[in-house]
Design an enzyme around this catalytic site. Structure first.
Site, PDB file in Angstrom:
ATOM      1  CD  GLU A   1       1.063   4.153   8.124  1.00 29.94           C
ATOM      2  OE1 GLU A   1       2.049   4.466   7.429  1.00 29.94           O
ATOM      3  OE2 GLU A   1       0.104   3.512   7.683  1.00 29.94           O
TER       4      GLU A   1
ATOM      5  CD  GLU B   1       0.680   8.168   4.908  1.00 28.64           C
ATOM      6  OE1 GLU B   1      -0.042   9.073   5.393  1.00 28.64           O
ATOM      7  OE2 GLU B   1       1.342   7.384   5.608  1.00 28.64           O
TER       8      GLU B   1
END
Ligand code: 3HC
Length: 703
Positions: A105, A125
């Site tokens: 990210e 995640e």
């Protein structure tokens, strides 16, 4: 500059380096250090572009998981990503190793990404029970489209650099030194006046889905097809949906809300617990620092049956040659044919090429002469469970194995010390207990004998990791951790039938709890005859509670799936069973024989009577030091028996619902039935009384 973030300049290019070993997790110090560095470079007129790199083995592997659940400290990761994206000069991320989660990210906030060959990227995640919470669900779809993004994010799988390049996640592959290549790339961007690319502004990939989301819906349904009972995969889908349904900032807000909800929830806590427990389980508390594993370049496996074949495949998969020994050529041929068939299934499903299958098969050799194992570094015995046979094999191995060879038994419950005592080198002997199918199941119980040498233990752990298993070190007892607890679970399975439940009700209750299948489905799959033979050989109570029904079924030739009938009926070629009135009649008749009046039994009672005795047995296992920590027990049950990951394993689950409740329920069932075996274990009693939990107890003991 901060301890973990440094800045240097090469001409007009600044290089910001994060150095936070081992995986450059984005903890508070890294976030604030990077934030400060970027702010300084934004205002520095001598800098035309910035390279963001990481030192050590990898670009950042994501947020610091140990910070979850603690009060947030600014700047948040999302804030940092936004700051970088808003930089007026180009920022180039230089990726290597495993660029994961918040690490990716962060890279997506940069304007360009260049990667070293061999880099892998991913947003894993979901495996921690959360969703990417620093813009990943909004930026990734803007590069690769919502369909690919939902597959990527819901699977949490890693993608290799060349695929990432073709998807557009990275812009270039580096030649030679990564940082040099990134500096050159940044220089070129400046020289050519290329734009500062802000992914948030890209609309081309997401806009078409606003009018028609059917392709996205189909991909999302497929991606979540096996996510039953878990919240995160579905939350990931909804967050990605926001990338085309909502303006960017609102999509980010929705992502944030989803992230915060998940991270505070029980499932994510359970999955984070498992992440650390998995890594801890292979650590041996009394192993001296610096203990080195013995090298393993050649492996021998004795037995080409289901277990031996599956075990051998693990080594072939990573390019370690294996010699498989059998008693006859015919048995060898059968074993090799099964291995080929198993690889063939992967080929037919497009998961492996023919060439790759042949390459792996080429690591496997067969022999009917045990002397051919003389040069093996590790020999794993995987013959049937008979102590005398195993002893004979180990005596022979002692004669032929080279000095230093590790001698392992794949026994699932026999005494390793007794086996080791047959050799003149008990220090080299241990258990390596694989789970069926051994080429698929990730658990490896490493059974440490009383005399097992530390470097032998280290060797088994090391090779276990190399063949991509999850090694858990356990002590010697009947059934070790997994099967001993399974036995405790069996205490009540048939009793529930006699008291009024049906096999399908029991199975469904455990499936609803989150197991992939229930005990009767599992029995039918594994073969009811296995337990039946053991019970006949060792006495009626050897593999659990009463097994009168299973024994009666076996007497009728109903061994489960392999005979088309067991607790269920299986139509030709089908793995899904249908209930059989004949079995119900047998149950009713047996109950009558024992004078048991059958009644309605709730699913809650079924779960309590099956799961709580396991937990109690887990407490005994901890008390006896058979498992080092409660997390080890959890890892065994999650990776070996399909305990639902969202519940974190039996001991974590027990802590969550409270030991007092479990103690009380067990005491109640023990009293009601008069079955002493259901009584809560002493450690469970004590901890319940103290208002403590297994994790707290382990922590206090370790301190
Ligand atoms: N946070 C904190 N510690 C971490 C960590 C993380 N993200 N990733 C790894 N570690 C620790 C491990 O616990 C281990 O500690 P130990 O040595 O004390 O046991 C050490 O780093 C080394 O890890 P491994 O033993 O796993 O090393 P490997 O080389 O086998 O694997 C890896 C490296 C592939 C990076 C693996 O550690 C991994 O998968 N890490 C987790 C990656 C991940 O899930 N990232 C997403 C985090 S959540 C996030 O980013 C949220 C964001 O969206 C807001």
């Amino acid at each position: 500059m901060s301890d973990v973030v440094s800045v240097r300049k090469e001409g007009a290019i600044a290089v910001v380096t994060i150095d936070n070993p081992p995986v450059n997790a984005l903890g508070h110090a890294v976030r604030s250090g990077t934030f400060e560095a970027m702010a300084g470079l934004r205002d520095d007129d001598t800098v035309a572009a910035v390279v963001l790199a990481c030192a050590g083995r990898t670009f950042s592997a994501g947020a610091d998981i140990t910070e979850f659940g603690k009060p947030p400290q600014a700047p948040g990761l999302g804030e940092l990503v936004d700051q970088i994206e808003a930089m007026p000069k180009p920022v180039v991320a230089a990726l290597h190793g495993t660029t994961l989660g918040g690490g990716l990210e962060l890279a997506l906030g940069c304007h360009y990404r260049i990667a070293a060959p061999g880099t892998r990227v991913g947003l894993p995640e979901v495996k921690l029970g959360i969703l990417p919470g620093a813009g990943g669900t909004q930026r990734l779809p803007r590069i690769i489209g919502p369909v690919e993004a939902v597959k990527f994010i819901v699977s949490g799988e890693f993608v290799a650099a060349d695929k990432a390049l073709s998807l557009g996640i990275i812009d270039s592959l580096a030649d030679g030194d990564l940082t040099e290549a990134a500096i050159a790339f940044a220089g070129k961007v400046v020289e050519e006046g290329r734009p500062v690319v802000r992914i948030r502004d890209r609309e081309d990939k997401v806009a078409p889905f606003r009018d028609d989301s059917s392709a996205f819906d189909a991909a999302a349904a497929k991606a979540t097809a096996r996510a039953r009972g878990l919240e995160a995969p579905f939350a990931c889908v909804e967050a990605v949906r926001g990338s085309f349904e909502l303006p960017f900032e609102e999509g980010i807000k929705k992502e944030r809300e989803g992230f915060l909800k998940l991270v505070a929830g029980d499932q994510s806590k359970a999955q984070r617990h498992l992440f650390f427990a998995e890594r801890e389980a292979a650590k041996v508390t009394d192993m001296p620092k610096g203990t080195r594993p013995r090298p393993v370049a050649k492996v021998g496996v004795i037995g080409a049956g289901t277990m031996g074949g599956g075990i051998s495949m693990n080594f072939a998969n990573v390019g370690i040659p294996v010699t498989i020994v059998e008693t006859s050529q015919e048995a060898l041929d059968r074993g090799f044919a099964t291995i080929r068939k198993n690889y063939g299934i992967s080929v037919s499903r497009g998961r492996m090429s023919e060439d790759e299958m042949e390459r792996r098969m080429s690591f496997l050799a067969g022999s009917t002469d045990m002397n051919d194992l003389a040069d093996a570094d590790l020999i794993i015995e995987a013959v049937f469970e008979e102590m005398d046979v195993k002893k004979t094999i180990f005596r022979k191995l002692d004669e032929i194995a080279k000095p230093g060879a590790v001698l392992a038994s794949n026994t699932s419950y026999l005494d390793i010390n007794e086996i080791a005592a047959e050799t003149s080198r008990p220090g080299s002997v241990l258990g390596m207990h694989f789970f069926s199918p051994a080429n698929v199941m990730r658990l490896l119980e490493i059974v440490r004998g009383a005399k097992t040498d530390m470097d032998v233990l280290a060797t088994a752990i090391d090779i276990g990791r190399k063949i991509k298993k999850v090694p858990v070190v356990v002590g010697v007892c009947f059934g070790f951790v997994g099967n001993r607890m399974l036995k405790a679970r069996s205490l009540e399975t048939e009793q529930l039938l006699l008291e009024g439940a049906t096999p399908q009700q029991v199975d469904q209750a455990l499936v609803a709890f989150g197991f992939p299948m229930g005990p009767f489905q599992m029995g039918d799959l594994a073969g009811l005859d296995i337990g039946w033979r053991i019970r006949k050989a060792m006495g009626s109570d050897s593999d659990g509670g009463k097994a009168e029904i299973a024994d009666a079924l076996c007497e009728m030739g109903r061994f489960g799936q392999k005979t088309g009938r067991g607790f269920y009926i299986y139509e030709e070629g089908s793995r899904g069973g249908t209930p059989d009135p004949e079995v119900e009649a047998l149950i009713v008749e047996t109950a009558k024989k024992h004078g048991i009046e059958r009644r309605e039994i709730s699913d809650e009672e079924i779960v309590e009577r099956l799961v709580y005795p396991m937990i109690s047995e887990g407490a005994r296992i901890l008390d006896e030091g058979i498992a080092q920590r409660p997390g080890d027990v959890d890892v065994v049950w999650v990776f070996g028996y399909g305990f639902p990951i969202g519940k974190g394993g039996p001991m974590h689950y027990a802590d969550r619902i409270g030991l007092k409740h479990i103690r009380d329920r067990l005491a109640y069932y023990a009293e009601r039935s008069g079955n002493e075996k259901l009584k809560p274990a002493p450690l469970l009693e004590t901890l319940a009384e103290d208002g403590s939990g297994f994790a707290a107890h382990a922590k206090a003991k370790a301190a």
